[in-house]
Scaffold this motif. Sequence first.
Motif: not given
Length: 312
Positions: A277-288
């Motif tokens: 059991l846990g907590y997860r966060a993923i961030g991404v900054d992509y531009t095209e």
Amino acid sequence: MTANHPKPADRGLHASWLALGLTAALAASLVTTAQAAEPTSDRVVDFSVADEAPGWEFSVTPYAWLTGISGDIGVAGRTVGVNVTFQNIISESDYIIPLMGYVEARNDRFAIFGDFFYTQVRFTGSKSVTRNPFADASLTLKGKAGLTQTLGFAEGGAAYEVAQWQGPMGATGLELLGGARYWYASVDTTLNIDSTVKLERLGLKRKNSRAYAKSGDIDWVDPVIGARVRQDFGEGRQLELLGDVAGFGVGSEFSWQVFAGYTKAWEVGRATMAWTLGYRAIGVDYTEGKGTDAKTFDLVLHGPIAGFTVGW
């Protein structure tokens, strides 16, 4: 001269002593042979097998990540702001398709791992908000704006435990990670507009009273570096903290991940099973692209996570 011959009784006595002597000699010979055959302490041969090097251990972990999404998604130069929790997605989206799992192969301090996540959601109404409405467009937010988003990633890499120490709470290990994360994204947006709006210069297309834009399939690869700390409390209990950074302008401008989880494991025959059991966060900054061809993904995926592991 007359020879003296032993009497019969004397001959019997001599035979008895002779037999006794032969028996004693034979016994002494057997004892001597047995003693010679018996290994002495400095001649003992150890046939025990030396400790073998640790072998490979494998584990598979299907998991459920109750993902919320926040940030901006840009298609055809228009930016749609999204801020939805997992509860919003479940209760208000038209559908959600999630697939996810983690695999690992470990040999002592070295490990190879893979992780994949795929989701597709569609929602309408006030949960999708246009950040920069364009001139001459009549936009009704509630019930008229829509967003269909497909987002996934697959990660592969290796880890190596560079340090391990014993503390008051148990053994602690520090691992360094390295690898690559492949991203895939696709977005369709719809807006309610006035029929007089010229859509061609806006990079949009018309369908009845709605304008729509599609990003098409977008994918990229980010290099990843990170670290993981594992705290072993004994009796199959473990706390894991993971963090990584990625992108560096190679794929996305920047990406990051954090995870904290608690695991309880137990043995079942030769297999190992565990829940996490846990907590997860993923961030991404992509531009095209630029202008009406611009596509932007500036998102944070976050939420509680639960997994079940089978190892052997």
